[in-house]
Design an enzyme around this catalytic site. Structure first.
Site, PDB file in Angstrom:
ATOM      1  N   ASP A  53      94.646   6.717  13.816  1.00 50.04           N
ATOM      2  CA  ASP A  53      94.469   8.041  13.211  1.00 50.04           C
ATOM      3  C   ASP A  53      93.670   7.943  11.915  1.00 50.04           C
ATOM      4  OD1 ASP A  53      96.566  10.145  14.584  1.00 50.04           O
ATOM      5  OD2 ASP A  53      97.376   8.122  14.601  1.00 50.04           O
ATOM      6  N   THR A  69      98.772  11.583  19.599  1.00 50.74           N
ATOM      7  CA  THR A  69      99.177  10.331  18.956  1.00 50.74           C
ATOM      8  C   THR A  69     100.426   9.740  19.607  1.00 50.74           C
ATOM      9  OG1 THR A  69      98.204  11.009  16.849  1.00 50.74           O
ATOM     10  CG2 THR A  69      99.834   9.249  16.772  1.00 50.74           C
TER      11      THR A  69
END
Length: 358
Positions: free
Chosen positions: A110, A178
């Site tokens: 990320d 995610t």
């Protein structure tokens, strides 16, 4: 006594005139020098670097150029996402909880993707507002340049179109899905960039890092992706979040019939691609995308733009258009479709809106 006359010698007159001319010369030459310097600073030198579009308030940006750099940003971010996952150095940790109480994960993928995407876009368009899912650490700034080249595919399909820089908001999702990324469910993972003009999504880019597939589209411009041609409104396939499948299933079957197919999936980008004609072996197909709770705008902006460009719709569960200005969250849930009667779909879902603000 007669008044005395004052007589100036010719030499004195000449000296006086020369002094006056000297004063005027210095004053006027300073003014000209200032104007010349202003002109030189305002215009790029021949062969020198051009001022980046949107580098000052009141400037304009070319949406075709912004599309090109958005595609590049999504791909560059995807490279970081893939590299971290394949190296198995996720360093996953909880960054908070969703409104439903589930932990939100944050990984090295990320952060590195976000840094690469943000600074590439910011370097190309300094004056444009950029909203990203992850915080940008100025101490970890990265210089990422764009050579201003535009891919031939975009040149052929998209015409230049300038808009005021202050009307533009860019939304970045450096790693969509995610949770699935940490579970190594790679097919759901995307990187996304969206460009909104006056709150309306006009450019959408959805990139799948693990297959290198990229879908992009520009409203009133063109795209490299198409809608699927076959749908079944009587028994639609509804794609929903994995965590919300149970919440949607009962109401959906009551609304559309017992033959309705519920497809649990991860990632908003993946779910929008399910509505399109995507040449991906790991991409499921659906007719309607429904989300019944609060969702962040960087999750949905790119998909919204792609659907709008292809004639589709993404609205709240009550049919309201979603504005991509102001807060970063959408409170009204969403329903997305293409080549279907969107209004009729909304009318079939009166009960789902009640849960969208939770």
């Amino acid at each position: 006594m007669a008044p005395m006359g004052i007589r100036l010698s010719p030499l004195g007159m000449a000296v006086f005139c020369l002094l006056g001319l000297g004063v005027l010369y210095h004053l006027y030459s300073g003014f000209l020098a200032g104007r010349f310097a202003f002109f030189m600073l305002s215009e790029p030198a021949a062969g020198g670097p051009e001022t980046p579009p949107g580098s000052a308030p009141g400037g304009a940006v070319d949406l075709r150029e912004l599309l090109a750099v958005s595609v590049l940003a999504a791909v560059r971010g995807g490279e970081e996402v893939k590299r971290v996952r394949e190296g198995n150095v996720l360093n996953a940790k909880a960054k908070g909880k969703t409104r439903e109480g589930a932990e939100e994960q944050l990984t090295t993928g990320d952060l590195l993707s976000n840094r690469r995407m943000f600074y590439l876009l910011k370097g190309a368009f300094p004056a444009v507002q950029i909203n990203s899912e992850e915080r940008v650490d100025t101490a970890d700034q990265e210089t990422v340049s764009w050579d201003r080249s535009i891919p031939e595919e975009i040149k052929q399909k998209i015409q230049p179109k300038e808009v005021p820089a202050e009307s533009v908001t860019v939304w970045i999702d450096p790693l969509d899905a995610t949770q699935e990324y940490t579970e190594d469910l790679r097919q759901y993972v995307t990187t996304m960039v969206c460009v909104a003009v006056n709150g309306k999504p006009v450019i959408g880019v959805i990139h799948k890092p693990f297959s290198s597939y990229t879908a992009w589209a520009m409203v009133d411009g063109g795209s490299n992706v198409k809608a699927r041609s076959s749908y079944n409104e009587k028994t639609p396939r509804i794609i929903v979040s994995r965590s919300h499948a149970g919440k949607v299933e009962q109401v959906a079957r009551q609304t559309f019939g017992n033959k309705t197919v519920i497809i649990p999936a991860g990632g908003a980008g993946y779910k929008v691609l399910a509505l399109l004609d995507v040449p991906e072996k790991n991409q499921e197909e659906a007719d309607v995308y429904i989300h019944v709770t609060y969702i962040k705008k960087w999750d949905i902006c790119a998909g919204n733009a792609v659907l709008r460009a292809l004639g589709g719709h993404m609205t709240t569960l009550t049919g309201e258009e979603i504005s991509y200005t102001g807060s970063d969250g959408n409170e009204g849930g969403l329903i997305a479709s293409i080549n279907m009667n969107h209004k009729a779909l909304i009318e079939k879902l009166p009960d789902l809106e009640k849960t969208s603000h939770k």
